[in-house]
Motif scaffolding. Structure first.
Motif, PDB file in Angstrom:
ATOM      1  N   TRP A   3       0.379  -1.331  -0.011  1.00 41.02           N
ATOM      2  CA  TRP A   3       0.180   0.028   0.015  1.00 41.02           C
ATOM      3  C   TRP A   3       0.807   0.635   0.195  1.00 41.02           C
ATOM      4  CZ3 TRP A   3      -4.738   0.414  -1.389  1.00 41.02           C
ATOM      5  CH2 TRP A   3      -5.466  -1.068  -1.802  1.00 41.02           C
ATOM      6  N   GLU A   4       2.185   0.872   0.446  1.00 38.24           N
ATOM      7  CA  GLU A   4       3.052   2.396   1.072  1.00 38.24           C
ATOM      8  C   GLU A   4       3.009   3.030  -1.015  1.00 38.24           C
ATOM      9  OE1 GLU A   4       4.810  -0.985   3.660  1.00 38.24           O
ATOM     10  OE2 GLU A   4       3.307  -0.511   2.484  1.00 38.24           O
ATOM     11  N   GLN A   5       3.492   1.945  -1.155  1.00 35.31           N
ATOM     12  CA  GLN A   5       4.267   2.100  -2.938  1.00 35.31           C
ATOM     13  C   GLN A   5       2.606   2.286  -3.996  1.00 35.31           C
ATOM     14  OE1 GLN A   5       5.980  -1.347  -4.178  1.00 35.31           O
ATOM     15  NE2 GLN A   5       6.845   0.116  -6.027  1.00 35.31           N
ATOM     16  N   LEU A   6       1.436   1.642  -3.083  1.00 40.98           N
ATOM     17  CA  LEU A   6       0.552   1.875  -4.685  1.00 40.98           C
ATOM     18  C   LEU A   6       0.297   3.463  -3.961  1.00 40.98           C
ATOM     19  CD1 LEU A   6      -0.750  -1.303  -4.231  1.00 40.98           C
ATOM     20  CD2 LEU A   6      -0.271  -0.592  -5.926  1.00 40.98           C
ATOM     21  N   LEU A   7       0.246   4.375  -2.908  1.00 43.07           N
ATOM     22  CA  LEU A   7      -0.425   5.285  -2.624  1.00 43.07           C
ATOM     23  C   LEU A   7       0.517   6.570  -3.353  1.00 43.07           C
ATOM     24  CD1 LEU A   7      -1.936   4.529   1.054  1.00 43.07           C
ATOM     25  CD2 LEU A   7      -2.986   5.131  -1.107  1.00 43.07           C
ATOM     26  N   SER A   8       1.351   6.275  -3.833  1.00 40.30           N
ATOM     27  CA  SER A   8       2.688   6.917  -4.420  1.00 40.30           C
ATOM     28  C   SER A   8       1.735   8.790  -4.802  1.00 40.30           C
ATOM     29  CB  SER A   8       3.242   6.543  -5.726  1.00 40.30           C
ATOM     30  OG  SER A   8       4.503   7.562  -6.586  1.00 40.30           O
ATOM     31  N   LEU A   9       2.727   9.650  -4.505  1.00 42.05           N
ATOM     32  CA  LEU A   9       1.722  11.031  -5.309  1.00 42.05           C
ATOM     33  C   LEU A   9       2.832  11.344  -6.196  1.00 42.05           C
ATOM     34  CD1 LEU A   9       1.745  11.656  -1.109  1.00 42.05           C
ATOM     35  CD2 LEU A   9      -0.094  12.816  -3.200  1.00 42.05           C
ATOM     36  N   LYS A  10       4.422  10.690  -5.988  1.00 41.97           N
ATOM     37  CA  LYS A  10       4.663  11.060  -7.746  1.00 41.97           C
ATOM     38  C   LYS A  10       3.725  11.824  -8.474  1.00 41.97           C
ATOM     39  CE  LYS A  10       8.641   9.804 -10.271  1.00 41.97           C
ATOM     40  NZ  LYS A  10      10.185   8.554 -10.504  1.00 41.97           N
ATOM     41  N   GLN A  12       4.686  12.950 -12.847  1.00 41.42           N
ATOM     42  CA  GLN A  12       5.511  13.106 -14.383  1.00 41.42           C
ATOM     43  C   GLN A  12       6.247  14.594 -14.127  1.00 41.42           C
ATOM     44  OE1 GLN A  12       3.546  12.440 -18.017  1.00 41.42           O
ATOM     45  NE2 GLN A  12       5.754  12.325 -19.147  1.00 41.42           N
ATOM     46  N   GLY A  13       7.655  13.989 -14.071  1.00 41.25           N
ATOM     47  CA  GLY A  13       8.733  15.044 -14.302  1.00 41.25           C
ATOM     48  C   GLY A  13       9.203  14.992 -13.265  1.00 41.25           C
ATOM     49  N   ASP A  14       8.545  14.408 -11.948  1.00 44.74           N
ATOM     50  CA  ASP A  14       9.853  14.529 -10.681  1.00 44.74           C
ATOM     51  C   ASP A  14      11.331  13.703 -10.485  1.00 44.74           C
ATOM     52  OD1 ASP A  14       7.146  16.054  -9.671  1.00 44.74           O
ATOM     53  OD2 ASP A  14       6.238  14.002  -7.649  1.00 44.74           O
ATOM     54  N   LYS A  15      12.066  14.824  -9.755  1.00 42.32           N
ATOM     55  CA  LYS A  15      13.169  14.481  -9.869  1.00 42.32           C
ATOM     56  C   LYS A  15      12.975  13.757  -7.914  1.00 42.32           C
ATOM     57  CE  LYS A  15      14.329  15.803 -13.860  1.00 42.32           C
ATOM     58  NZ  LYS A  15      14.772  15.401 -14.582  1.00 42.32           N
ATOM     59  N   GLY A  16      12.412  14.358  -7.309  1.00 39.85           N
ATOM     60  CA  GLY A  16      12.749  13.973  -5.065  1.00 39.85           C
ATOM     61  C   GLY A  16      10.988  13.663  -5.562  1.00 39.85           C
ATOM     62  N   LYS A  17      11.710  12.678  -4.183  1.00 40.80           N
ATOM     63  CA  LYS A  17       9.986  11.914  -4.138  1.00 40.80           C
ATOM     64  C   LYS A  17       8.908  13.544  -2.855  1.00 40.80           C
ATOM     65  CE  LYS A  17      11.372   7.034  -2.711  1.00 40.80           C
ATOM     66  NZ  LYS A  17      10.250   6.859  -3.622  1.00 40.80           N
ATOM     67  N   ARG A  18       7.916  12.314  -2.976  1.00 45.09           N
ATOM     68  CA  ARG A  18       6.756  13.651  -2.181  1.00 45.09           C
ATOM     69  C   ARG A  18       5.751  12.696  -1.428  1.00 45.09           C
ATOM     70  NH1 ARG A  18       4.122  17.523  -5.704  1.00 45.09           N
ATOM     71  NH2 ARG A  18       5.178  18.010  -8.016  1.00 45.09           N
ATOM     72  N   ARG A 179      -0.311  16.414 -15.378  1.00 45.52           N
ATOM     73  CA  ARG A 179       0.616  15.560 -13.842  1.00 45.52           C
ATOM     74  C   ARG A 179      -0.258  15.386 -12.840  1.00 45.52           C
ATOM     75  NH1 ARG A 179       4.173  19.132 -11.742  1.00 45.52           N
ATOM     76  NH2 ARG A 179       5.334  17.368 -11.632  1.00 45.52           N
ATOM     77  N   ILE A 180      -0.814  14.146 -13.341  1.00 42.62           N
ATOM     78  CA  ILE A 180      -1.646  13.445 -12.408  1.00 42.62           C
ATOM     79  C   ILE A 180      -0.813  12.354 -11.416  1.00 42.62           C
ATOM     80  CG2 ILE A 180      -3.570  11.752 -11.791  1.00 42.62           C
ATOM     81  CD1 ILE A 180      -3.993  14.236 -12.945  1.00 42.62           C
ATOM     82  N   SER A 181      -1.354  12.341 -10.358  1.00 41.72           N
ATOM     83  CA  SER A 181      -0.539  11.868  -9.228  1.00 41.72           C
ATOM     84  C   SER A 181      -0.386  10.152  -9.287  1.00 41.72           C
ATOM     85  CB  SER A 181      -0.859  11.976  -8.336  1.00 41.72           C
ATOM     86  OG  SER A 181      -1.666  10.710  -7.664  1.00 41.72           O
ATOM     87  N   TYR A 182       1.127   8.927  -9.831  1.00 47.71           N
ATOM     88  CA  TYR A 182       0.750   7.958 -10.480  1.00 47.71           C
ATOM     89  C   TYR A 182      -0.180   7.105  -9.531  1.00 47.71           C
ATOM     90  CZ  TYR A 182       5.631   8.853 -12.640  1.00 47.71           C
ATOM     91  OH  TYR A 182       6.557   9.267 -13.289  1.00 47.71           O
ATOM     92  N   ALA A 183      -0.542   7.071  -7.892  1.00 39.04           N
ATOM     93  CA  ALA A 183      -1.343   6.632  -7.592  1.00 39.04           C
ATOM     94  C   ALA A 183      -2.575   6.880  -7.968  1.00 39.04           C
ATOM     95  CB  ALA A 183      -1.851   6.719  -5.898  1.00 39.04           C
ATOM     96  N   THR A 184      -3.407   8.118  -8.714  1.00 37.11           N
ATOM     97  CA  THR A 184      -4.529   8.785  -9.809  1.00 37.11           C
ATOM     98  C   THR A 184      -4.592   7.692 -10.414  1.00 37.11           C
ATOM     99  OG1 THR A 184      -5.040  10.489  -8.393  1.00 37.11           O
ATOM    100  CG2 THR A 184      -6.125  10.350 -10.432  1.00 37.11           C
ATOM    101  N   LEU A 185      -3.079   7.788 -11.039  1.00 34.49           N
ATOM    102  CA  LEU A 185      -3.158   7.144 -13.079  1.00 34.49           C
ATOM    103  C   LEU A 185      -3.413   5.645 -12.617  1.00 34.49           C
ATOM    104  CD1 LEU A 185      -0.169   9.463 -14.583  1.00 34.49           C
ATOM    105  CD2 LEU A 185      -2.568   9.652 -14.413  1.00 34.49           C
ATOM    106  N   GLY A 186      -2.683   5.233 -11.161  1.00 34.84           N
ATOM    107  CA  GLY A 186      -2.983   3.615 -10.899  1.00 34.84           C
ATOM    108  C   GLY A 186      -4.970   2.626 -10.947  1.00 34.84           C
TER     109      GLY A 186
END
Length: 447
Positions: A3-10, A12-18, A179-186
């Motif tokens: 879950w902690e990976q599935l809920l990624s706030l990253k 597109q284009g981010d260099k660091g973690k959110r 530039r939607i978060s990866y969690a929402t794209l998933g």
């Protein structure tokens, strides 16, 4: 999957973690997704796109816009209820990472809001019309210039894959799309596979496809970041679903089953007394008979039953998800939540009646046929003009026609595949009304 990976706030284009613990709760990243979608031009166009009845001007009939908003509301409720259970089961998600129950609701709500954003005019017949232009129409001539998977993208034109392009596609000055978060794209990616092989298994994730060949690199990046489980081998790309995609699908299933049915009743396509027999089966445990009997209009009675039915189906979807959560995380749940619903028989009965009385009604069929004619004409004229310009043989008519393209579409694409998909993308984002208008302009000039 974790879950902690599935809920990624990253994004597109981010260099660091959110990190969730560093988020401003007054402007949470998952809620930003919702805002960006709702303010997008592609979302606004849904106000004049078919849900059930093409080109209907009746006030109470749903468009893609109202349908998407309703699916989003239902999805938010399902997401929050599931989120509450997940946080209780895995307390470290909150204690260590800062995730909240409402985060799940925000992700599902945003993905639900976008779930139809790539659908062409004239309902699902619009997808078929675009596909058949290439499979059986004048577009057949391009087959020899494309790879098998590129060709399949076109002959099986898919609104879900088109939606992924809408949300993520770059153009000069607008890299990364919304530039939607990866969690929402998933959560949005109900069918995380490419167009071939077609339906390789009975897994619900393989029912359709979720990205075009031009988007596969970024799609794969998102899937990898989220830790989705690969289920294909060799050169084929495909994954098990993001768990929250099941909730997006459930919200959509609930809304189109119940609300399309409601539209059919209000249009007089389904007799009220007959319809009540179907709805009452969903609400027999929650209905307040005295309140129901006090309602004097058909609209109020149907509205009351619809609200109760949706409530029953929401609770049921949550129960099915929670009961199968570990199998879902392990990529071992090849079903839609509705397949395991305790109300499956009742939902199937309603859908069968809707197909017979609504989706195959004369009004719907006549307007879908009109849609086929219009989309074929638009595709042929714009593809011809766009290719002629690329090849340096454009006519004056071609030049005038391409002036009708919005500015963001007046860019050259190098390959045949990219050019064909570019025009399909433009036409797919037309409203029903604008498609009719463009067709009138073209037809009047060709007559």
């Amino acid at each position: 999957m974790k879950w902690e990976q599935l809920l990624s706030l990253k994004r597109q284009g981010d260099k660091g973690k959110r990190l969730r613990v560093e988020q401003d709760d007054t402007r949470l990243g998952f809620e930003v997704d919702y805002d960006r979608i709702i303010f997008s031009a592609a979302f606004r166009s849904l106000q004049d796109k078919t849900q059930v009845i093409p080109l209907s001007k009746t006030d109470f009939v749903h468009t893609r816009l109202t349908h998407s908003l309703e699916v989003s509301v239902v999805g938010r409720s399902i997401g929050r209820l599931v989120g509450k259970k997940i946080i209780e089961k895995y307390p470290h998600l909150k204690e260590v990472h800062g995730f909240q129950m409402n985060d799940f609701g925000a992700i599902v709500a945003a993905a639900c809001l976008a779930h139809d954003i790539g659908n062409p005019p004239f309902g699902h017949s619009g997808e078929k019309a675009i596909g058949e232009y290439f499979k059986n129409g004048k577009g057949q001539k391009f087959k020899s210039q494309l790879t098998a998977k590129q060709w399949q993208d076109l002959i099986d034109f898919e609104g879900n894959a088109n939606g992924f392009s809408v949300l993520t596609g770059s153009r000069p000055g607008n890299e990364g799309g919304l530039r939607i978060s990866y969690a929402t794209l998933g959560a949005f990616m109900k069918y995380p596979k490419e167009s071939l092989p077609k339906k390789p298994t009975k897994n619900i994730a393989d029912k359709k496809y979720g990205f075009f060949q031009q988007d596969k690199d970024f799609f794969t990046e998102v899937a990898s970041e989220l830790g989705l489980i690969s289920n294909k081998s060799g050169d084929d790309i495909g994954f098990e679903r993001h768990p929250l995609a099941y909730l997006v699908e459930a919200a959509d299933d609930i809304c189109y089953t119940i609300i399309d049915f409601e539209d059919g009743i209000n249009l007089g396509l389904v007799d009220e007394d007959y319809a009540l027999e179907f709805l009452v089966k969903l609400v027999k445990n929650t209905i307040d008979t005295a309140k129901y009997n006090s309602l004097t209009t058909k609209e109020d009675r149907i509205s009351y039953l619809r609200a109760l039915a949706i409530g029953s189906l929401i609770n049921d979807a949550v129960a099915v998800f929670v009961a199968n959560e570990e199998a879902i995380l392990n990529g071992q749940f090849p079903f839609a939540l509705s397949d395991k619903s305790s109300y499956k028989a009742q939902m199937d009965d309603i859908i069968q009646l809707s197909v017979k009385k609504i989706y195959k009604s004369r009004e719907v069929i006549e307007k879908e046929i009109t849609g086929y004619t219009i989309l074929n004409n638009l595709l042929d004229n714009f593809i011809t003009a766009y290719n002629n310009k690329h090849e340096g043989i454009e006519t004056n008519y071609d030049k005038l026609l391409l002036e009708l393209l919005p500015e963001k579409y007046r860019i050259d694409k190098e390959t045949v595949y990219e050019r064909l998909l570019h025009i399909c993308h433009f036409i797919s984002l037309l409203t029903d009304g604008n498609a009719v208008l463009y067709n009138k302009i073209i037809s009047s000039n060709n007559s």
